[in-house]
Write an enzyme that holds these catalytic residues in place. Structure first.
Site, short mmCIF file in Angstrom:
data_model
loop_
_atom_site.label_atom_id
_atom_site.label_comp_id
_atom_site.label_asym_id
_atom_site.label_seq_id
_atom_site.Cartn_x
_atom_site.Cartn_y
_atom_site.Cartn_z
N SER A 1 64.99 -17.84 -27.81
CA SER A 1 64.30 -18.07 -26.54
C SER A 1 63.41 -16.88 -26.23
O SER A 1 63.76 -15.73 -26.55
CB SER A 1 65.32 -18.26 -25.41
N TYR B 1 72.94 -15.31 -21.40
CA TYR B 1 72.04 -16.04 -22.29
C TYR B 1 70.96 -15.10 -22.83
O TYR B 1 70.69 -15.07 -24.04
CB TYR B 1 71.40 -17.19 -21.51
#
Length: 244
Positions: free
Chosen positions: A153, A168
């Protein structure tokens, strides 16, 4: 008189075998769908085998065979069992997509002392990808060919900042570091290692409002399909290199 050389027999096309973790739904399922459409045999990894079998049945009729396999990347014994089964059944693995993930902890604070989500995120995104890759690498080394794609990401990029998604964000940043390090180790072996950001896609994890899951999967399948010699140790989104 010069004798004309006779052409040799045509080389038999290699039938590729791919493994996608976390593939019974969402982005992983769509990646499995698109890879199977190319004719590859796709091993659809799922923690819950029943859910994997249901997902694989949805892909019956694809150009390539789709086989559900039980895979929890946080359990070393399952990873090792699967690696032995792939070796016995196919004798090779050409593509590995480390997609298993979750733990999008939007409202968690970096100053908090509850590390459960962070530990789970690291065990899946970093250590899960690490243990699965290490188990499958011998099957790639055998044929001097492999395409490893770590689903990452942009929020794990060093330039990304913000107060949200600490577990995350940190685990994806660690995955990016692992990607670069492994790519350097394997440089020249025929095995490439890249990270791909699929963007914000409309899945159970991403929630509504994201772009179609098909678009996010296309960037991963593009990285899987890079012809040799292929770039390695890179971070991509939609087929374009982005900064680490």
């Amino acid at each position: 008189m010069n004798a004309r050389a006779r052409p040799g027999p045509a080389a038999t096309p290699v039938h590729r075998v791919a493994l996608v973790s976390g593939a019974n739904r969402g982005l992983g399922f769509e990646v499995a769908h698109q890879l199977s459409a190319t004719g590859m045999t796709v091993l659809l990894g799922a923690r819950d085998l029943d859910k994997g079998l249901i997902a694989a049945r949805r892909l019956v009729g694809a150009a390539g065979e789709v086989v559900a396999v039980q895979l929890d990347v946080t359990r070393q014994e399952q990873v090792d069992t699967l690696a032995r089964w792939v070796d016995i059944t196919y004798g090779r693995l050409d593509v590995l997509v480390n997609n298993a993930g979750g733990y999008y902890d939007h409202d968690a604070d970096a100053s908090g002392n509850d590390l459960a989500a962070a530990q789970a995120a690291m065990d899946t995104h970093l250590y899960g990808s690490w243990r699965l890759t290490s188990a499958m690498l011998p099957l790639m080394r055998r044929h001097r060919y492999g395409r490893i794609v770590n689903v990452s990401s942009r929020c794990g990029a060093s330039s990304s900042s913000g107060p949200h998604c600490v577990a995350y964000r940190a685990s994806k940043a660690a995955l990016n570091s692992y990607t670069r390090t492994l790519a350097d180790e394997l440089d020249g072996t025929g095995i490439t290692v890249n990270a791909v950001c699929p963007g914000w896609v409309a899945t159970d994890l991403g929630g509504p409002g994201g772009r179609p899951v098909e678009r996010g999967a296309e960037g991963i399948v593009w990285a899987v399909s890079l012809p040799s010699p292929a770039p390695t140790g890179r971070f991509f989104q939609d087929g374009q290199a982005i900064d680490w």
